[in-house]
Design an enzyme around this catalytic site. Sequence first.
Site, mmCIF file in Angstrom:
data_model
loop_
_atom_site.group_PDB
_atom_site.id
_atom_site.type_symbol
_atom_site.label_atom_id
_atom_site.label_comp_id
_atom_site.label_asym_id
_atom_site.label_seq_id
_atom_site.Cartn_x
_atom_site.Cartn_y
_atom_site.Cartn_z
ATOM 1 N N CYS A 71 16.356 -13.633 17.078
ATOM 2 C CA CYS A 71 17.697 -13.881 16.544
ATOM 3 C C CYS A 71 18.027 -12.800 15.537
ATOM 4 C CB CYS A 71 17.719 -15.251 15.870
ATOM 5 S SG CYS A 71 19.279 -15.615 15.048
ATOM 6 N N CYS A 185 23.166 -9.625 19.379
ATOM 7 C CA CYS A 185 22.966 -11.073 19.267
ATOM 8 C C CYS A 185 22.257 -11.461 20.550
ATOM 9 C CB CYS A 185 24.304 -11.787 19.149
ATOM 10 S SG CYS A 185 24.163 -13.588 19.313
#
Length: 276
Positions: A71, A185
């Site tokens: 992440c 992302c």
Amino acid sequence: MRALLFDSGVGGLSILGALARAELDLTCDFVADSAWLPYGDKPAAALSARVTAIVQAAAQAWEPSVVILACNTASTIALDAVRAVLPMPVVVVVPPIKPAAERTRSGVIGLLATPATIARPFTQGLIDQFAAHCRVIRVGSAELVQVVEAKLRGAAIDHGVVGAVIARLFDGPDGEKLDAVALACTHFPLLRDELEAAAPRPIAWIDSGDAIARRVGVVCALASHSGAVRLGRVGFTGNAAAIRAAFGAVGFQTFAPILEDAAGFRIAPMAGFGAA
Ligand code: DGL
């Protein structure tokens, strides 16, 4: 060898997919902090403390050989804090600005990430270090994360959100020269087909998956094609139905080769972190 992947939601599945393609002989556990998704609009200090606490709890319980912060939004704020509390190696996904800057011919690259990642000093540091010679078109979108979550639940894709993101990349100043976009992302590679289809012309869409798989191979001393990735335990903090649906519907199909052999597969809430 056992890896623990952490993400706010199903974005970590893009990294799991890269590990699977690399055919590493690895059992992967997965934690999704779905109660706090999206991370991209959460205050930095609180997010860092929470990510550190959850990853530490999961690592203590499951004793992985390596932890993968899958992440960007978490890595760019909590990398040092997580490393400080864990005894095992931590591999972190960070915005793939370096490969995008190496790939561009025009000198104009896109940075597509969460609003938080776009604004982090860590990200600016990567730009200064690797893309100082480039014009960087930064687009932050928390909505696009939700589009991916919906897609993996088997729900309809909001093409309006995808189109708006594409417009912000291509229709502003220098957008006509854009030839490489860093997908910063981990959710966004799971929407690559839709992004490509909505883009006005073919460009390079660059994600971190294969680089992370290579790094995990080095850290775990595993050669590529040494075996197969197996999915072990999945922990989550939010709505049980949503995470089960993601893994149980599109997730299971997408990662069927991993899950075929998932004798030890278990999905359960993370105790103590506000599971629904
Ligand atoms: N998948 C995460 C990332 O790589 C963020 C998603 C979110 O905003 O929760 O940045």
